[in-house]
Scaffold this active site. Structure first.
Site, PDB file in Angstrom:
ATOM      1  N   GLY A 129     -19.535 -45.244 -60.650  1.00 19.23           N
ATOM      2  CA  GLY A 129     -18.191 -45.242 -61.259  1.00 19.23           C
ATOM      3  C   GLY A 129     -18.223 -44.960 -62.745  1.00 19.23           C
ATOM      4  N   ALA A 130     -19.317 -44.376 -63.221  1.00 16.27           N
ATOM      5  CA  ALA A 130     -19.461 -44.147 -64.658  1.00 16.27           C
ATOM      6  C   ALA A 130     -19.187 -42.696 -65.032  1.00 16.27           C
ATOM      7  CB  ALA A 130     -20.855 -44.560 -65.108  1.00 16.27           C
ATOM      8  N   ASP A 159     -19.248 -31.264 -59.312  1.00  8.45           N
ATOM      9  CA  ASP A 159     -20.282 -32.312 -59.216  1.00  8.45           C
ATOM     10  C   ASP A 159     -21.330 -31.989 -58.150  1.00  8.45           C
ATOM     11  OD1 ASP A 159     -18.528 -33.612 -60.868  1.00  8.45           O
ATOM     12  OD2 ASP A 159     -18.681 -35.537 -59.818  1.00  8.45           O
ATOM     13  N   LEU A 173     -20.781 -40.200 -63.854  1.00  7.97           N
ATOM     14  CA  LEU A 173     -22.061 -39.483 -63.911  1.00  7.97           C
ATOM     15  C   LEU A 173     -22.464 -38.923 -62.547  1.00  7.97           C
ATOM     16  CD1 LEU A 173     -23.958 -41.822 -66.356  1.00  7.97           C
ATOM     17  CD2 LEU A 173     -22.966 -39.594 -66.841  1.00  7.97           C
ATOM     18  N   SER A 218     -22.490 -40.159 -59.409  1.00  9.44           N
ATOM     19  CA  SER A 218     -23.308 -40.909 -58.445  1.00  9.44           C
ATOM     20  C   SER A 218     -22.891 -40.602 -57.008  1.00  9.44           C
ATOM     21  CB  SER A 218     -23.201 -42.409 -58.706  1.00  9.44           C
ATOM     22  OG  SER A 218     -21.852 -42.804 -58.692  1.00  9.44           O
ATOM     23  N   ALA A 261     -24.255 -37.220 -56.000  1.00 11.68           N
ATOM     24  CA  ALA A 261     -25.714 -37.247 -55.829  1.00 11.68           C
ATOM     25  C   ALA A 261     -26.082 -37.944 -54.516  1.00 11.68           C
ATOM     26  CB  ALA A 261     -26.365 -37.961 -57.019  1.00 11.68           C
TER      27      ALA A 261
HETATM   28  O1  PMV Z   1     -15.504 -38.693 -62.694  1.00  8.67           O
HETATM   29  P1  PMV Z   1     -16.307 -37.621 -62.038  1.00  8.67           P
HETATM   30  O2  PMV Z   1     -17.731 -37.662 -62.396  1.00  8.67           O
HETATM   31  O3  PMV Z   1     -16.096 -37.586 -60.567  1.00  8.67           O
HETATM   32  O4  PMV Z   1     -15.792 -36.224 -62.605  1.00  8.67           O
HETATM   33  C1  PMV Z   1     -14.505 -35.771 -62.318  1.00  8.67           C
HETATM   34  C2  PMV Z   1     -14.264 -34.433 -62.924  1.00  8.67           C
HETATM   35  C3  PMV Z   1     -12.837 -33.927 -62.735  1.00  8.67           C
HETATM   36  O5  PMV Z   1     -12.779 -32.644 -63.341  1.00  8.67           O
HETATM   37  C4  PMV Z   1     -11.831 -34.850 -63.425  1.00  8.67           C
HETATM   38  C5  PMV Z   1     -12.452 -33.829 -61.269  1.00  8.67           C
HETATM   39  C6  PMV Z   1     -13.199 -32.771 -60.511  1.00  8.67           C
HETATM   40  O6  PMV Z   1     -13.221 -32.884 -59.280  1.00  8.67           O
HETATM   41  O7  PMV Z   1     -13.719 -31.805 -61.107  1.00  8.67           O
END
Ligand code: PMV
Length: 325
Positions: free
Chosen positions: A112-113, A161, A115, A117, A120
């Site tokens: 939930g940071a 991600d 990054l 997770s 991954a």
């Molecule tokens: O919070 P995270 O690591 O899931 O990143 C989200 C990134 C966004 O652009 C806000 C959403 C996405 O799906 O790209």
């Protein structure tokens, strides 16, 4: 049979949220990974252990119901239930039905940071499951399937991600071209500071969607500017222009604040990092909690110490290694 796979977390340097609207983003795979081991279980149910999160759960092979090994319910307000869903959905994507396994997840990435997770864990689980069933899977298919899992679990997600976690490295990402590797002409010393509050990516993406719907003539230009900013940042990274990279990160932070995804806790970390010498600092990922990332050439120790004095912080290295299986 026992199989293993691992995949890195990621940090977004530029373009989060705008990437949901087809704009580019720049992200790096980080040297913190999720490692998944799968082996044959002792009965038809699948047991999942994540020691770092104190999870020891069972997926019932008939009902799909997830309970703790001791029979009690997982608490939905904790992260357990969310993480288990990614694993459960990932295991259901293979051609062969997967029951009766022992799955163990060794997690270095904070949850939930912001990054990556969940991405991954999803990528590593899929990769290990494909090894286990001896199913051929290209990196493209793996990244695509992992994105489908994220969509199913969290509702809205760009493929950023899951792509970075699969392929690794320093990437410029667009929906049309996927992840293009960037060759930076500068060192990228990065420090992450993470707040005690996790961000809810789905809710934050939805918040930006509503803001855009309510104020299209204001929010659409912000997204356009984010696109220009990310493209300029790419040039500056390739040309080795440290000061510009920092400035663009700071502008990006201001634009993310305008989209309503900043918090006072994130702001505090952002400014403290800059006061300690970071050339640039901004929230990373969805915001609303989660983490900031600070770019701090020559000042890593100072920034790390400053952030550690208020919240959790660590230095992150860039990992060229994506999924391994
Ligand atoms: O919070 P995270 O690591 O899931 O990143 C989200 C990134 C966004 O652009 C806000 C959403 C996405 O799906 O790209």
């Amino acid at each position: 049979m026992k199989v293993r796979a691992s995949a890195p977390g990621k940090a977004i340097l530029f373009g989060e949220h705008a990437v949901v609207y087809g704009k580019p983003a720049i992200a790096v795979a980080v040297d913190k990974r999720a490692r998944v081991t799968i082996k044959e279980g002792t009965n038809d149910n699948t047991e999942v252990k994540i020691p770092k999160l104190d999870i020891d759960a069972v997926i019932n092979h008939e009902t799909g119901l997830v309970t703790r090994v001791n029979g009690s319910q997982l608490e939905p307000c904790k992260f357990d239930a969310g993480i288990m869903e990614y694993i459960q959905v990932a295991l259901s994507q293979l051609g062969t039905p997967l029951d009766g396994l022992k799955v163990e997840v060794d997690l270095e990435i904070p949850i939930g940071a912001g990054l990556g997770s969940s991405a991954a864990i999803t990528v590593a689980t899929l990769a290990a499951a494909a090894r286990y069933t001896q199913e051929e899977m290209t990196l493209e298919t793996l990244a695509h399937t992992a994105h489908q899992v994220e969509l199913q679990v969290q509702g809205a997600a760009s493929p950023l991600d899951t792509t970075v976690s699969t392929k690794g490295g320093f990437v410029y990402f667009t929906r049309e071209k996927g992840a293009l590797k960037i060759k930076p002409a500068l060192e990228m010393p990065l420090v992450v500071g993470y707040t005690s509050q996790p961000g809810n990516t789905g809710a934050l993406v939805e918040g930006v969607r509503q803001l855009r719907e309510a104020h299209p003539t204001i929010v659409n230009p912000i997204l356009e500017v984010m696109e220009d900013l990310t493209n300029q940042a790419r040039e500056s990274i390739i040309q080795g222009e440290e000061k510009e990279v920092g400035e663009l990160m700071n502008i990006n932070q201001g634009l993310l604040d305008a989209l309503g995804v900043n918090t006072d806790e994130l702001s505090r970390l952002v400014y403290r990092a800059r006061h300690a010498g970071a050339l640039g600092s901004k929230l990373t990922g969805a915001g609303g909690g989660g983490s900031i990332i600070a770019y701090c050439p020559g000042k890593t120790r100072e920034v790390l110490e400053e952030l550690e004095s208020i919240e959790n912080a660590f230095q992150v290295g860039i990992s060229s290694q994506g999924v391994t299986w």
